[in-house]
Motif scaffolding. Structure first.
Motif, PDB file in Angstrom:
ATOM      1  N   THR A  49       0.837  -1.208   0.000  1.00 42.17           N
ATOM      2  CA  THR A  49       0.000   0.000   0.000  1.00 42.17           C
ATOM      3  C   THR A  49       0.868   1.253   0.000  1.00 42.17           C
ATOM      4  OG1 THR A  49      -1.773  -1.152   1.138  1.00 42.17           O
ATOM      5  CG2 THR A  49      -1.749   1.243   1.354  1.00 42.17           C
ATOM      6  N   ALA A  50       1.882   1.254   0.859  1.00 43.26           N
ATOM      7  CA  ALA A  50       2.763   2.429   0.955  1.00 43.26           C
ATOM      8  C   ALA A  50       3.468   2.663  -0.374  1.00 43.26           C
ATOM      9  CB  ALA A  50       3.774   2.223   2.085  1.00 43.26           C
ATOM     10  N   LYS A  51       3.894   1.586  -1.013  1.00 42.91           N
ATOM     11  CA  LYS A  51       4.602   1.705  -2.281  1.00 42.91           C
ATOM     12  C   LYS A  51       3.686   2.288  -3.367  1.00 42.91           C
ATOM     13  CE  LYS A  51       7.668  -0.835  -5.300  1.00 42.91           C
ATOM     14  NZ  LYS A  51       7.515  -2.048  -6.126  1.00 42.91           N
ATOM     15  N   LEU A 105      -4.745  14.741  -1.213  1.00 45.23           N
ATOM     16  CA  LEU A 105      -5.288  15.569  -0.113  1.00 45.23           C
ATOM     17  C   LEU A 105      -6.635  15.015   0.350  1.00 45.23           C
ATOM     18  CD1 LEU A 105      -4.408  19.177  -1.374  1.00 45.23           C
ATOM     19  CD2 LEU A 105      -3.549  18.106   0.730  1.00 45.23           C
ATOM     20  N   THR A 106      -7.471  14.621  -0.609  1.00 44.05           N
ATOM     21  CA  THR A 106      -8.781  14.053  -0.257  1.00 44.05           C
ATOM     22  C   THR A 106      -8.605  12.784   0.577  1.00 44.05           C
ATOM     23  OG1 THR A 106      -9.722  14.875  -2.324  1.00 44.05           O
ATOM     24  CG2 THR A 106     -10.946  13.147  -1.198  1.00 44.05           C
ATOM     25  N   ILE A 107      -7.683  11.935   0.147  1.00 46.85           N
ATOM     26  CA  ILE A 107      -7.468  10.674   0.871  1.00 46.85           C
ATOM     27  C   ILE A 107      -6.945  10.958   2.281  1.00 46.85           C
ATOM     28  CG2 ILE A 107      -6.169   8.493   0.910  1.00 46.85           C
ATOM     29  CD1 ILE A 107      -6.126   8.623  -2.194  1.00 46.85           C
ATOM     30  N   LEU A 108      -5.967  11.846   2.370  1.00 48.25           N
ATOM     31  CA  LEU A 108      -5.420  12.158   3.702  1.00 48.25           C
ATOM     32  C   LEU A 108      -6.500  12.750   4.601  1.00 48.25           C
ATOM     33  CD1 LEU A 108      -3.070  12.160   5.625  1.00 48.25           C
ATOM     34  CD2 LEU A 108      -2.264  14.313   4.623  1.00 48.25           C
ATOM     35  N   SER A 109      -7.320  13.618   4.034  1.00 50.53           N
ATOM     36  CA  SER A 109      -8.405  14.218   4.811  1.00 50.53           C
ATOM     37  C   SER A 109      -9.378  13.141   5.298  1.00 50.53           C
ATOM     38  CB  SER A 109      -9.131  15.263   3.954  1.00 50.53           C
ATOM     39  OG  SER A 109     -10.299  15.696   4.616  1.00 50.53           O
ATOM     40  N   GLY A 153       7.131  19.346   0.156  1.00 54.20           N
ATOM     41  CA  GLY A 153       7.122  18.641  -1.131  1.00 54.20           C
ATOM     42  C   GLY A 153       6.106  17.508  -1.203  1.00 54.20           C
ATOM     43  N   TYR A 154       5.927  17.020  -2.426  1.00 52.63           N
ATOM     44  CA  TYR A 154       4.980  15.925  -2.667  1.00 52.63           C
ATOM     45  C   TYR A 154       5.377  14.655  -1.905  1.00 52.63           C
ATOM     46  CZ  TYR A 154       3.152  18.690  -6.628  1.00 52.63           C
ATOM     47  OH  TYR A 154       2.594  19.652  -7.414  1.00 52.63           O
ATOM     48  N   GLY A 155       6.703  14.451  -1.733  1.00 52.48           N
ATOM     49  CA  GLY A 155       7.192  13.262  -1.019  1.00 52.48           C
ATOM     50  C   GLY A 155       6.668  13.220   0.416  1.00 52.48           C
ATOM     51  N   ASP A 156       6.677  14.372   1.070  1.00 52.94           N
ATOM     52  CA  ASP A 156       6.152  14.468   2.448  1.00 52.94           C
ATOM     53  C   ASP A 156       4.671  14.107   2.486  1.00 52.94           C
ATOM     54  OD1 ASP A 156       8.535  15.348   3.385  1.00 52.94           O
ATOM     55  OD2 ASP A 156       7.872  17.394   3.902  1.00 52.94           O
ATOM     56  N   LEU A 157       3.945  14.669   1.526  1.00 54.66           N
ATOM     57  CA  LEU A 157       2.495  14.418   1.481  1.00 54.66           C
ATOM     58  C   LEU A 157       2.233  12.923   1.295  1.00 54.66           C
ATOM     59  CD1 LEU A 157      -0.488  15.332   1.269  1.00 54.66           C
ATOM     60  CD2 LEU A 157      -0.095  15.751  -1.185  1.00 54.66           C
ATOM     61  N   LYS A 158       2.932  12.321   0.336  1.00 61.80           N
ATOM     62  CA  LYS A 158       2.713  10.900   0.065  1.00 61.80           C
ATOM     63  C   LYS A 158       3.041  10.032   1.274  1.00 61.80           C
ATOM     64  CE  LYS A 158       3.391  10.898  -4.943  1.00 61.80           C
ATOM     65  NZ  LYS A 158       4.331  10.537  -6.032  1.00 61.80           N
ATOM     66  N   LYS A 159       4.106  10.391   1.968  1.00 58.53           N
ATOM     67  CA  LYS A 159       4.510   9.621   3.151  1.00 58.53           C
ATOM     68  C   LYS A 159       3.401   9.679   4.206  1.00 58.53           C
ATOM     69  CE  LYS A 159       8.212   9.838   6.614  1.00 58.53           C
ATOM     70  NZ  LYS A 159       7.461  10.705   7.559  1.00 58.53           N
ATOM     71  N   ASP A 160       2.828  10.863   4.384  1.00 58.50           N
ATOM     72  CA  ASP A 160       1.770  11.020   5.391  1.00 58.50           C
ATOM     73  C   ASP A 160       0.474  10.314   4.966  1.00 58.50           C
ATOM     74  OD1 ASP A 160       3.616  12.452   6.780  1.00 58.50           O
ATOM     75  OD2 ASP A 160       2.733  14.439   6.392  1.00 58.50           O
ATOM     76  N   VAL A 161       0.174  10.353   3.663  1.00 62.71           N
ATOM     77  CA  VAL A 161      -1.017   9.640   3.174  1.00 62.71           C
ATOM     78  C   VAL A 161      -0.843   8.146   3.448  1.00 62.71           C
ATOM     79  CG1 VAL A 161      -2.367   8.984   1.127  1.00 62.71           C
ATOM     80  CG2 VAL A 161      -1.550  11.344   1.366  1.00 62.71           C
ATOM     81  N   ALA A 162       0.332   7.621   3.103  1.00 61.27           N
ATOM     82  CA  ALA A 162       0.584   6.188   3.295  1.00 61.27           C
ATOM     83  C   ALA A 162       0.439   5.821   4.769  1.00 61.27           C
ATOM     84  CB  ALA A 162       1.974   5.819   2.775  1.00 61.27           C
ATOM     85  N   GLU A 163       0.997   6.640   5.647  1.00 63.94           N
ATOM     86  CA  GLU A 163       0.912   6.348   7.087  1.00 63.94           C
ATOM     87  C   GLU A 163      -0.526   6.336   7.580  1.00 63.94           C
ATOM     88  OE1 GLU A 163       5.062   8.051   8.759  1.00 63.94           O
ATOM     89  OE2 GLU A 163       3.246   8.861   9.741  1.00 63.94           O
ATOM     90  N   ALA A 164      -1.289   7.327   7.143  1.00 64.02           N
ATOM     91  CA  ALA A 164      -2.684   7.431   7.607  1.00 64.02           C
ATOM     92  C   ALA A 164      -3.517   6.247   7.116  1.00 64.02           C
ATOM     93  CB  ALA A 164      -3.292   8.753   7.136  1.00 64.02           C
ATOM     94  N   VAL A 165      -3.308   5.867   5.854  1.00 62.15           N
ATOM     95  CA  VAL A 165      -4.082   4.754   5.294  1.00 62.15           C
ATOM     96  C   VAL A 165      -3.692   3.452   5.998  1.00 62.15           C
ATOM     97  CG1 VAL A 165      -4.506   3.363   3.225  1.00 62.15           C
ATOM     98  CG2 VAL A 165      -4.441   5.867   3.049  1.00 62.15           C
ATOM     99  N   VAL A 166      -2.391   3.230   6.131  1.00 60.42           N
ATOM    100  CA  VAL A 166      -1.917   1.982   6.753  1.00 60.42           C
ATOM    101  C   VAL A 166      -2.398   1.899   8.206  1.00 60.42           C
ATOM    102  CG1 VAL A 166       0.167   0.800   7.579  1.00 60.42           C
ATOM    103  CG2 VAL A 166       0.023   1.573   5.191  1.00 60.42           C
ATOM    104  N   GLU A 167      -2.365   3.020   8.905  1.00 62.28           N
ATOM    105  CA  GLU A 167      -2.805   3.005  10.303  1.00 62.28           C
ATOM    106  C   GLU A 167      -4.281   2.611  10.421  1.00 62.28           C
ATOM    107  OE1 GLU A 167      -1.425   6.282  12.880  1.00 62.28           O
ATOM    108  OE2 GLU A 167      -3.519   6.368  13.557  1.00 62.28           O
ATOM    109  N   THR A 168      -5.112   3.127   9.519  1.00 54.86           N
ATOM    110  CA  THR A 168      -6.538   2.785   9.553  1.00 54.86           C
ATOM    111  C   THR A 168      -6.786   1.360   9.073  1.00 54.86           C
ATOM    112  OG1 THR A 168      -7.109   5.086   9.136  1.00 54.86           O
ATOM    113  CG2 THR A 168      -8.838   3.461   8.724  1.00 54.86           C
ATOM    114  N   PHE A 169      -6.099   0.974   7.998  1.00 57.26           N
ATOM    115  CA  PHE A 169      -6.395  -0.319   7.378  1.00 57.26           C
ATOM    116  C   PHE A 169      -5.820  -1.514   8.141  1.00 57.26           C
ATOM    117  CE2 PHE A 169      -7.493   0.733   2.635  1.00 57.26           C
ATOM    118  CZ  PHE A 169      -8.673   1.306   3.073  1.00 57.26           C
ATOM    119  N   THR A 170      -4.678  -1.328   8.816  1.00 57.00           N
ATOM    120  CA  THR A 170      -4.017  -2.492   9.428  1.00 57.00           C
ATOM    121  C   THR A 170      -4.929  -3.274  10.377  1.00 57.00           C
ATOM    122  OG1 THR A 170      -1.826  -1.617   9.041  1.00 57.00           O
ATOM    123  CG2 THR A 170      -2.017  -3.256  10.798  1.00 57.00           C
TER     124      THR A 170
END
Ligand code: ADP
Ligand code: NA
Length: 330
Positions: A218-220, A247-251, A269-286
Motif C-alpha cells: 500500500t505504501a509503495k 489531499l482528499t485521501i489524507l483528509s 514537497g509531494y514526497g512528504d504528502l505521500k509519506k503522510d497519506v501512506a501512514e494514515a491509510v496503513v494506520e486505519t487499514f491495518t
C-alpha cells in the motif's frame, strides 16, 4: 421505539474492497448503525450479471462479508447477510420485472456504461435488469433510507417509481424509499489515473488501494501515485488532480479538513504528502485487515453468522413477498 430502516449493499466483485468503498460506503455504514435499523447485504446475485468464476465468487462473498464485520458492522445488531441465501430477492425481482417498462429499464445510464464496455452482444439480460433486482433488495425490507453515491441515484429513483406503481395498481404494499445522502462523503480517485474514480473494475490495479494488501505494498502504491510537474500542494481538481486526490485521501483518513492540510503543507514537497497519506491509510487499514484475516481463518464460524443473519433477513423479506404474491393474484 422503531428506528428508520436503512438498506445498502456491495457486490463481491473483487478479492478485497478498496479505499473508495471504505470511505464512500463501509465507514458511513458503520456510523449509520446508530439511529437506524440497518440491513447490509453482500449482493452476490448482482455479481453474476457479468462473467464470473464460481470458486472465486464464493471466496469473494466470504471476504466481502468479513470486511464488513472487520470494519465495524455488528451482525448482532444490524442484519448482515448474503443476498443469494434469501430467495425472496430473486422472486420479488421477477414480479417487479413484470411491471417495469422496457424503455424505462433502457434509460438506466449505468447499464449503458457497463454494456458499452462489454459490447451489446455479450452484455447479459441480467445486467440489463440489475436495477430491478436492486429495487427488490430495497423494497423487501420496508426500507425508508438508501445510502447511495451519485452513480446509484437513478436506481433509487426507479425503485421509487416501481414502488409507487405497484402500490397504485395493487394497493398499498411498499414503503417508498428515499435516497440518503449523509454528509458529503469524499470521492476517491485512481492513484495512477486521477481523472477516474477508484474502482474494482479498473483496467489496472496499480492505482487502487486495497484494504487487504500488505502495508508495504500500500505504501509503495501511494509513493508511486501520479502528481504533476509543479511543486505546490493545493486542492485543484482541474489543474492538480493527483495532488487533490492525495489531499482528499489524507483528509478522509485523518479527519483533518483539506484547507487545514493545505496550510500544513505550505512550502513542503509531494514526497512528504505521500509519506503522510501512506501512514494514515496503513494506520486505519491495518487493524481492519488483521481482523478480516482472523475472520477468514475460521470460515465455519463466519458461515454460521451469515446463515443466522440470512434467517433474520428472510423473516422480514418473506412477509413482504407473501403480501406481494397475494396482491398480484398468486
Ligand atoms: P466499484 O466501482 O469499485 O465496483 P461499487 O460500484 O461496487 O464500487 O461501489 C460500492 C460502494 O462504494 C458504493 O456505495 C459507492 O458509492 C462506493 N464507492 C465506490 N467507489 C468509490 C470511490 N472511488 N470513492 C468513494 N466511494 C466509492
Ligand atoms: Na461497480
Amino acid at each position: 421505539m422503531t428506528l428508520p430502516r436503512l438498506f445498502s449493499g456491495m457486490q463481491p466483485s473483487a478479492d478485497a474492497l478498496h479505499a473508495g468503498n471504505f470511505i464512500g460506503a463501509l465507514q458511513p455504514w458503520v456510523a449509520l448503525q446508530d439511529g437506524h435499523d440497518a440491513v447490509y447485504c453482500v449482493v452476490d446475485l448482482h455479481a453474476i450479471t457479468v462473467p464470473q468464476d464460481p470458486a472465486t465468487l464464493r471466496a469473494r462473498t466470504r471476504a466481502t462479508a468479513a470486511q464488513y464485520i472487520a470494519a465495524g458492522i455488528d451482525p448482532a445488531r444490524s442484519i448482515l447477510f448474503v443476498q443469494s441465501q434469501v430467495p425472496a430477492h430473486a422472486e420479488l425481482a421477477w414480479v417487479l420485472n413484470s411491471i417495469t417498462g422496457f424503455g424505462e429499464a433502457g434509460r438506466m445510464t449505468q447499464f449503458k456504461d457497463k454494456s458499452a464496455k462489454q459490447g451489446s452482444d455479450s452484455a447479459s439480460v441480467g445486467l440489463f435488469t440489475y436495477p430491478i433486482l436492486m429495487a427488490a433488495d430495497i423494497l423487501l425490507y420496508g426500507t425508508e433510507l438508501v445510502p447511495v453515491g451519485d452513480d446509484q441515484k437513478q436506481h433509487v429513483e426507479l425503485t421509487r417509481d416501481l414502488a409507487n406503481r405497484f402500490n397504485s395498481r395493487f394497493g398499498e404494499t411498499f414503503v417508498v424509499p428515499e435516497p440518503f445522502i449523509t454528509k458529503e462523503t469524499a470521492r476517491i480517485y485512481d492513484l495512477q489515473n486521477p481523472e477516474s474514480k477508484m474502482s474494482k473494475s479498473a483496467e489496472s490495479e496499480a492505482g487502487i488501494i486495497w484494504l487487504l494488501d500488505e502495508p508495504s505494498k500500500t505504501a509503495k502504491k501511494i509513493r508511486s501515485a501520479v502528481t504533476d510537474t509543479g511543486r505546490e500542494i493545493r486542492f485543484d481538481r482541474g489543474e492538480k488532480a493527483g495532488v487533490s486526490n492525495l489531499l482528499t485521501i489524507l483528509s478522509a483518513f485523518s479527519g483533518d479538513s483539506v484547507p487545514v492540510l493545505e496550510e500544513r503543507y505550505v512550502g513542503r514537497g509531494y514526497g512528504d504528502l505521500k509519506k503522510d497519506v501512506a501512514e494514515a491509510v496503513v494506520e486505519t487499514f491495518t487493524p481492519v485487515r488483521e481482523r478480516t484475516l482472523e475472520l477468514l481463518a475460521d470460515p465455519a464460524e463466519l458461515d454460521r453468522v451469515l446463515s443466522a443473519n440470512a434467517d433474520r433477513a428472510s423473516e422480514i423479506a418473506e412477509k413482504t413477498l407473501a403480501t406481494v404474491y397475494d396482491r398480484v393474484g398468486f
